[in-house]
Design a protein around this motif. Structure first.
Motif, PDB file in Angstrom:
ATOM      1  N   GLN C 427       0.832  -1.207   0.000  1.00 33.73           N
ATOM      2  CA  GLN C 427       0.000   0.000   0.000  1.00 33.73           C
ATOM      3  C   GLN C 427       0.870   1.262   0.000  1.00 33.73           C
ATOM      4  O   GLN C 427       0.619   2.201  -0.759  1.00 33.73           O
ATOM      5  CB  GLN C 427      -0.907   0.023   1.244  1.00 33.73           C
ATOM      6  CG  GLN C 427      -2.032  -0.996   1.219  1.00 33.73           C
ATOM      7  CD  GLN C 427      -3.058  -0.692   0.148  1.00 33.73           C
ATOM      8  OE1 GLN C 427      -3.281   0.449  -0.211  1.00 33.73           O
ATOM      9  NE2 GLN C 427      -3.657  -1.745  -0.399  1.00 33.73           N
ATOM     10  N   GLN C 453      -6.710   0.964   5.914  1.00 32.07           N
ATOM     11  CA  GLN C 453      -8.096   0.632   5.565  1.00 32.07           C
ATOM     12  C   GLN C 453      -8.156  -0.142   4.270  1.00 32.07           C
ATOM     13  O   GLN C 453      -8.972  -1.043   4.114  1.00 32.07           O
ATOM     14  CB  GLN C 453      -8.920   1.911   5.448  1.00 32.07           C
ATOM     15  CG  GLN C 453      -9.365   2.400   6.819  1.00 32.07           C
ATOM     16  CD  GLN C 453     -10.473   3.402   6.727  1.00 32.07           C
ATOM     17  OE1 GLN C 453     -10.496   4.194   5.809  1.00 32.07           O
ATOM     18  NE2 GLN C 453     -11.383   3.352   7.682  1.00 32.07           N
ATOM     19  N   ALA C 454      -7.285   0.228   3.337  1.00 30.50           N
ATOM     20  CA  ALA C 454      -7.273  -0.454   2.037  1.00 30.50           C
ATOM     21  C   ALA C 454      -6.915  -1.931   2.194  1.00 30.50           C
ATOM     22  O   ALA C 454      -7.166  -2.738   1.304  1.00 30.50           O
ATOM     23  CB  ALA C 454      -6.280   0.231   1.099  1.00 30.50           C
ATOM     24  N   SER C 456      -8.230  -4.063   4.187  1.00 27.69           N
ATOM     25  CA  SER C 456      -9.364  -4.940   4.433  1.00 27.69           C
ATOM     26  C   SER C 456     -10.175  -5.194   3.163  1.00 27.69           C
ATOM     27  O   SER C 456     -11.314  -5.616   3.220  1.00 27.69           O
ATOM     28  CB  SER C 456     -10.244  -4.329   5.521  1.00 27.69           C
ATOM     29  OG  SER C 456     -10.583  -3.010   5.155  1.00 27.69           O
ATOM     30  N   ALA C 457      -9.575  -4.900   2.008  1.00 29.53           N
ATOM     31  CA  ALA C 457     -10.256  -5.164   0.734  1.00 29.53           C
ATOM     32  C   ALA C 457     -10.618  -6.644   0.647  1.00 29.53           C
ATOM     33  O   ALA C 457     -10.034  -7.481   1.323  1.00 29.53           O
ATOM     34  CB  ALA C 457      -9.355  -4.773  -0.426  1.00 29.53           C
ATOM     35  N   ASP C 458     -11.591  -6.923  -0.187  1.00 24.64           N
ATOM     36  CA  ASP C 458     -12.065  -8.299  -0.325  1.00 24.64           C
ATOM     37  C   ASP C 458     -10.950  -9.263  -0.715  1.00 24.64           C
ATOM     38  O   ASP C 458     -10.103  -8.953  -1.544  1.00 24.64           O
ATOM     39  CB  ASP C 458     -13.158  -8.362  -1.396  1.00 24.64           C
ATOM     40  CG  ASP C 458     -14.523  -8.407  -0.745  1.00 24.64           C
ATOM     41  OD1 ASP C 458     -14.587  -8.302   0.496  1.00 24.64           O
ATOM     42  OD2 ASP C 458     -15.522  -8.553  -1.472  1.00 24.64           O
TER      43      ASP C 458
ATOM     44  N   GLN D  67      -1.092 -10.287  -1.070  1.00 25.02           N
ATOM     45  CA  GLN D  67      -2.173 -10.256  -0.087  1.00 25.02           C
ATOM     46  C   GLN D  67      -2.190 -11.612   0.629  1.00 25.02           C
ATOM     47  O   GLN D  67      -1.926 -12.644   0.013  1.00 25.02           O
ATOM     48  CB  GLN D  67      -3.492 -10.031  -0.833  1.00 25.02           C
ATOM     49  CG  GLN D  67      -4.555  -9.338  -0.014  1.00 25.02           C
ATOM     50  CD  GLN D  67      -5.826  -9.084  -0.830  1.00 25.02           C
ATOM     51  OE1 GLN D  67      -5.791  -9.024  -2.053  1.00 25.02           O
ATOM     52  NE2 GLN D  67      -6.945  -8.946  -0.139  1.00 25.02           N
TER      53      GLN D  67
END
Lengths: 497, 157, 497, 157
Positions: C427, C453-454, C456-458, D67
C-alpha cells in the motif's frame, strides 16, 4: 508501449523476460510444450498457450503455432529469447508480416549477419577488423599456396561453406600445406557439396571477447562494454565475466567503437552482441570480428551488473519505438561481475546431459548474488531441452572479490536429484590460471581434464554420516536435543583440539 | 543402534546410527543434528559442516559445500560388495535419449570399443560402445525411439 | 587481517556478516540463545556458542558470556551488528580490554556520541548545523520565555534529560508558552528527576535524511552519500531509499561534508551514520544534526546498491588496520535503491508483533532484487526478539523503476504462518505521495490509517478456491490433467472474453 | 463433489470441489491446478492467478499477489455462522507476551475500553481492554508471566 508480449521461449530466459514485463506493466503470454505445462515460466505469465508435444520441432520451433498463439491471445509483440527461433530471419519476418512487433532486430539485419561470408565482407567495408585471410577466385593449388604465403604461417585452411570445424585444418609450415589443401577440399566437397577453400591466419591463444551493443529506431547506437567468454568448450560458454582481465581502457574504447560500427553497418536495432577474437592483451592487442549474435545473450546479466542497466527493459522500450535510455557517455563499468552457467550434466563422465526430478533445489541469496533460473524444487529436467538450469551471477568491487563470492555462493547452491556441473565450476573458479585471469579459448581443453580429476576426491565423512542419519529408521525425531545449549558439539568444547 | 551399509563410487562403508543422533563410521563418531527442511548440521566435536540430504528410495543425494555425492543406503551389513557381482550383460542408456542409429546386429562379434548404437540427447550424440569383446544378443530398441536410463538397449553375450 | 570473528548478534545481520567473512576467508563464530539453536545464523557459521535462555538480557546482552565465548572459541575480533550491545560503550570497552578487535568505532567515540547534549555541543564546535535552540542557565520562567522569543515560534519545549518524547511540548504562540513550560517542567521532574528545560525550533515537515560515513585508523574519512528514511513510525523505519528525492547535488555535497566533519570531530573509525533533519528541499534546504549511529545501520544495503561497495567487507578490513578501500572521488551514486523491512506484525490490527512458525517461506529472486534474511521455511518466529524477518532491497536505473520492482517482488514474497506487513508495504509503495517522493517523517502518521483501511479489501475468489481445493479430501492427485495442452483454461479459449 | 465451508473476516462462504479440480463458489466456477510445492494456478477461464497455500490443521494460509488471507475450512455446510455464537467470556493474549501489570481485580465492575492488564512483547506495550461493560471474574495470569495466544488471561462476566 507494447501492451501484451508473447515470449516464444522457455526456462530461465522466459521467466526473466516475464518479470521485466511485469515491472513495466506489460502483460505476458507464455508458451509451453506438453513437458512444460507446469514450468515456472508458465506460472509466472498472465496467460499461457500450449504449443504441442515436447520435442522442440513440434512446439517451440513451430512458427505457425507461435504466430497463431500471439494472434489468439491478443499479443502485439513477440520476444524470441535466445536459442530456438531467436536468430532465424524467417521467424522475425513472420512476426513482421503478422503485424507483431518483434523484440529484436529487423529480419533484414538477422539475415545480413547470418551469412558468415556476407557478414565478413560487410565488416571489412565498415572498417571493422577481421582475421586476415584470403579466398582466391582461382582455387587451384598454386593460387591457394600463394595466398597462404601472403597470409603467413601458422594458418587455417577452411571451407568457405559450412561451419562447426568440419574440414578445417591447422597448417604450421609450407611443407604441410599441399596435403592439407587436398584433404580440406575433399572434406568440404563431401560435407557441403562445395570445395571452395579459404586461407586464414591462425590466431594464437585467442580470447573470446564480445561487446554488447544497443541501437534504437532513431539512429542512436551505443556499446555497453565487453564480456570475457573464453572459458568455453565446444563453443559452449561456461563462465563469463566483465570487465575482461585483458582489456586496457584504450583497447576497450577501440573495441567498443568497432562494435558500434558493426551495428551501424548491419542496419541494427535493439540489443545485439559483436563477438571478437582477441590476440594478446594490453594496448597493443589485436582483435578480429568473429560474428554477430542478433539477440539477447545468455550472459547478458554480467553487463547489467557492471553497468547498472536492465537490458530487457531497454529491449521492450526500444522495440516499442522509444529512444535509447542511455547515451554513450552516461554508461560506465563499475566493479566486476562473473556468471557461472549451471548445467544438468555430469562433469565426471564426459559432461553427459542429465535428466530427472529436482529432489531439492535451494538458491543461494545475499549481497551481490543474482540467480536467473527456470526451475523450482520438484521440477522435471527434461531430455528435450538445453541442459541450462540456472545462471549464478555475482558482482563485487573487484574481480577477486567477485570470484570468491561466486565460490561461496556455488558452495551453498543446493541442487539434488540430477548431477550438475557445480563441482566442476568450483574447480575452474579456483584454478590458478582463472584466478590470474590468464585464460584463452583453449583453457578448458588444456586444463579441463585435471580439473575433472580433482572431482573424484573423497566424499567427506560428514556427507556419509548425514545420509546414514537421514535413512536410519529410528533416528531421533524433531530438531535435535531438548537443551541445545548443553550439547557439547554446539558449544565447541574441543574447538582448539 | 541401526547398522547401515553405504555404497558409493564402488566402495562400501558401514555406518551405525544411535538413537541420540550419533553416527559411527570406521573409528569416527559424528553428531548429526537435523535443522529442518532437508538440512543437517554434522559435527565431529571440533569442526561442523552443514549438509543437505534428499532421499529417493534407498538413494541419498547429499550436498556438502558444493560437492554432491549419490549414496545407496541399505539396512544391515553386506558381506560381498555388489559392484563386483554385477556382470554387464545388457547395455543401458545412461540417460533419457533418442536412439539415432542402431549399428550392431544380433549375432555380430564385436571387440571392446565398437560402437553398437548412437543415442542423441540435448543436442549431443552419444555413442554406446561395447565394454568388452563379445557377441551381440538381442537388440531391444529401434531408431527414433525415446529410451529411458536403466533400460536394456542391447544384450552382449 | 582478522582471523576469527565472533558475531554478537542474531537474525539477518548475523547471517549477512557471516557470509561477508566467508568471502574474505575469515572464520566465524556465531552465538545463540536457546531459542535460536537451529537458526540460520548458527548453521551458517564455522562454529557456534550457546549463550543462555531466550530473553536477550540472559543471552545476547550478557557481556561476560560474549567475551568468554570469544576467548574460548579463539576469536580475535567481535562484530556487534546493530541493536543489542552495538552502541553500548561498555561492551566495546570490554572487548578492547580483553584484547579483542571491536569491529566498530573506539569505545570513546561511542561514549562521546551517546550523550545527546555532549554530541550537540561537539557538533556545534565542529561547525555542523544543529537545530537552533537554547538551554538557559537560568531556568526561571522569564529566562525561558526570553529564550523562546529568541528562537521563534513554533517551537518545542523539551526536557534536557531523557528522551522518547516524554515531556516534549509543541508551542505555536506566546500565549501557550507559560502553561507548556510549567507542564513540561513537571513531567520532566517526574520522569527523569530533572526539570531542566530546553527550547528548540520546531522543524516543519522534516525529512529524516542520514549520511553514511566511513573512517579508517590512518586519518582517512569519506561519506557514501545519503539515505532517505522518512517513512517511519514511532522512530521505526519501514522503507528507506537512496538517493533522497529531496537532495540536489549541491545540498548532497554540503550534507556529505558536514557528516565527514561530524565523524572527524567524534574521533570516529569504521562505519557510522550521521542522521539529519532536513527542512524543505532543493539547494536552499536546511539540515540539522540529529544524532550519530555508531554502528552499521539496518538500512546499509541501499547504500551498497547505489555505490557498489560492500560495507561489511570494508568494516572487517578497516577493523583489521587496513586503509579505507575508497577515496571520496572514487565513490559515486548510480541508479536508485529501495529497502522494505518485512516485519512479523499485523498491519490490520495496530501492528501487533506476531509469533509462530513459518509454514511457507519463499523469497523472490531476479535482477536487482536482494533479500537479507535470517529465517527459512519452518523457522519459529519468537516473541523475544525484534520482529524484523527480512529486508527486501531492490535497485534499478530510476526511482520509479525501483519502486515498481519492489512492488512486483513483494507480490511474489510468500510468507505464510505469521502475519507480516507485506500488504501494508505494498500500500505504501503505491501511495501517491510515496510515488511522488513527497514524504516527510509525518507521512505515516497522516496517511497510515487510510493505507491500513485499504488492507481490508475483499479477498480474491481465487484465494478461496485454492484454499478449498487444498483442503478437499478427494481433490485430484498429481499435477493436474494428463494432457495439459487440452485444458481449456490453459489455452485461453476465452482470453478476450 | 465435496462441500466445504470457508470462514474469514467474519463471513462464511460455501465452496464445492469436484474431482476434476473445479471449485464452485457462489455462481462462479474456478479451475485449480496444483503446480507443486504449495503453489496453485487458479483460472476463471479468462484470467489466472498463482496462489500459494499452506495448511495447518483446518486453517489455510493463502498468499495471492502479496495479499494474505487466513481461512478456516470446515467440511460440510454450516447453518449458523460461528462468529455470532461465540461470546467473549475470557480475554486472550493476542500473541505470546509477557504480562507487565495486572490492573483489574476480581469482582471489579468495568466499562468498555477499561484497561484490564498490560502485556509486553517485542519492545511494545499492549494494553488488554474490556470489549464491553461487565464484572471481572478470575484473573488467570500474574505479572512477569510469559503467556501464549489463545490462553484466557481474565474472565469477564
Amino acid at each position: 508501449m507494447i501492451k501484451r508480449l508473447l515470449i516464444a521461449n522457455r526456462g530461465e530466459i522466459a521467466v526473466r523476460i516475464i518479470r521485466a514485463c511485469r515491472e513495466l506493466g506489460v502483460e505476458t503470454v507464455a508458451v509451453f510444450s506438453d513437458a512444460d505445462a507446469h514450468a515456472p515460466h508458465v506460472l509466472a505469465a498472465d496467460a499461457a498457450v500450449g504449443l504441442g508435444p515436447p520435442p522442440p520441432r513440434k512446439s517451440y520451433l513451430k512458427v505457425d503455432n507461435l504466430i497463431d498463439a500471439a494472434r489468439d491471445s491478443g499479443a502485439d509483440a513477440v520476444h524470441p529469447g535466445y536459442g530456438f527461433l531467436s536468430e532465424r530471419a524467417h521467424f522475425a519476418r513472420a512476426c513482421e508480416e503478422a503485424g507483431l512487433i518483434f523484440v529484436g532486430p529487423p529480419s533484414s539485419a538477422i539475415e545480413r549477419m547470418g551469412s558468415k561470408v556476407g557478414a565478413r565482407r560487410l565488416m571489412q567495408e565498415a572498417g571493422v577488423p577481421v582475421v586476415p585471410g584470403e579466398a582466391p577466385e582461382d582455387q587451384g593449388d598454386r593460387a591457394l599456396i600463394a595466398a597462404a604465403e601472403h597470409v603467413g604461417f601458422p594458418l587455417l585452411v577452411k571451407p568457405s561453406a559450412g561451419g562447426g570445424g568440419i574440414g578445417m585444418k591447422v597448417v604450421r609450415d609450407l611443407a604441410a600445406l599441399a596435403p592439407a589443401i587436398a584433404q580440406a577440399r575433399r572434406e568440404a566437397q563431401a560435407a557441403f557439396g562445395d570445395g571452395t577453400l579459404y586461407i586464414e591466419r591462425l590466431v594464437k591463444r585467442p580470447r573470446h571477447v564480445e561487446v554488447q551493443i544497443f541501437a534504437d529506431a532513431h539512429g542512436a547506437a551505443v556499446h555497453l562494454f565487453e564480456r570475457e567468454c573464453s572459458v568455453q568448450r565446444r563453443h559452449q560458454k561456461i563462465i563469463e565475466e566483465s570487465p575482461s582481465p585483458a582489456l586496457t581502457p584504450a583497447l576497450r574504447a577501440r573495441m567498443g567503437e568497432a562494435a558500434v560500427s558493426a551495428a551501424r553497418a548491419a542496419g541494427y536495432r535493439n540489443a545485439g552482441t559483436v563477438e571478437f577474437l582477441l590476440e594478446s592483451a594490453g594496448d597493443q592487442a589485436r582483435f578480429y570480428f568473429l560474428e554477430m549474435n542478433t539477440r539477447l545473450q545468455v550472459e547478458h546479466p554480467v553487463t547489467e551488473m557492471v553497468t547498472g542497466v536492465d537490458l530487457v527493459h531497454a529491449q521492450i522500450r526500444v522495440a516499442s519505438g522509444e529512444a535509447l535510455p542511455w547515451t554513450q557517455s552516461s554508461l560506465a563499468q563499475r566493479g566486476h561481475a562473473i556468471e557461472c552457467r549451471v548445467y544438468a550434466e555430469d562433469p565426471a563422465h564426459g559432461d553427459l546431459p542429465q535428466a530427472g526430478r529436482l529432489l531439492m533445489y535451494r538458491e543461494p541469496q545475499g549481497p551481490g548474488i543474482r540467480i536467473d533460473s527456470g526451475v523450482v524444487e520438484g521440477s522435471e529436467v527434461s531430455v528435450h531441452y538445453d541442459p541450462l538450469l540456472a545462471k549464478l551471477i555475482v558482482s563485487a568491487e573487484t574481480r577477486e572479490a567477485a570470484r570468491r563470492r561466486a565460490v561461496e555462493a556455488l558452495g551453498r547452491f543446493i541442487l539434488l536429484g540430477v548431477r550438475t556441473n557445480i563441482p566442476f565450476l568450483l574447480q575452474l573458479l579456483q584454478h590458478p590460471r582463472f584466478v590470474e585471469g590468464a585464460i584463452d579459448t583453449g583453457f578448458l581443453d588444456r586444463e579441463g581434464a585435471s580439473a575433472r580429476q580433482a572431482l573424484s576426491a573423497d566424499v567427506p565423512m560428514a556427507a556419509l554420516a548425514a545420509a546414514a542419519y537421514r535413512v536410519a529408521p529410528d533416528r531421533p525425531a524433531g530438531r535435535g536435543s531438548a537443551n541445545p545449549a548443553a550439547d557439547p558439539f554446539m558449544t565447541l568444547a574441543g574447538w582448539r583440539g | 543402534m541401526t547398522t547401515l551399509t553405504l555404497r558409493l563410487d564402488g566402495r562400501e562403508v558401514v555406518a551405525r546410527v544411535d538413537v541420540s543422533g550419533q553416527v559411527f563410521i570406521d573409528d569416527q563418531a559424528l553428531m548429526v543434528t537435523p535443522s529442518g527442511d532437508g538440512l543437517y548440521l554434522v559435527s565431529d566435536g571440533t569442526r561442523r559442516w552443514p549438509v543437505a540430504v534428499a532421499a529417493s528410495g534407498d538413494t541419498c543425494w547429499v550436498s556438502i559445500g558444493g560437492q554432491v555425492a549419490v549414496i545407496e543406503v541399505e539396512s544391515g551389513r553386506r558381506r560381498t560388495p555388489r559392484r563386483k557381482s554385477v556382470r554387464a550383460d545388457a547395455l543401458m542408456a545412461p540417460m533419457p535419449a533418442t536412439v539415432v542409429k542402431v549399428l550392431a546386429e544380433p549375432g555380430q562379434t564385436v571387440v571392446e570399443g565398437d560402437t553398437l548404437l548412437v543415442l542423441e540427447a540435448m543436442k549431443m550424440e552419444l555413442p554406446v560402445r561395447a565394454p568388452r569383446a563379445g557377441v551381440v544378443g538381442a537388440i531391444r530398441c529401434t531408431a527414433g525411439e525415446l529410451v529411458q536410463p536403466g533400460i536394456a538397449l542391447v544384450d552382449l553375450e
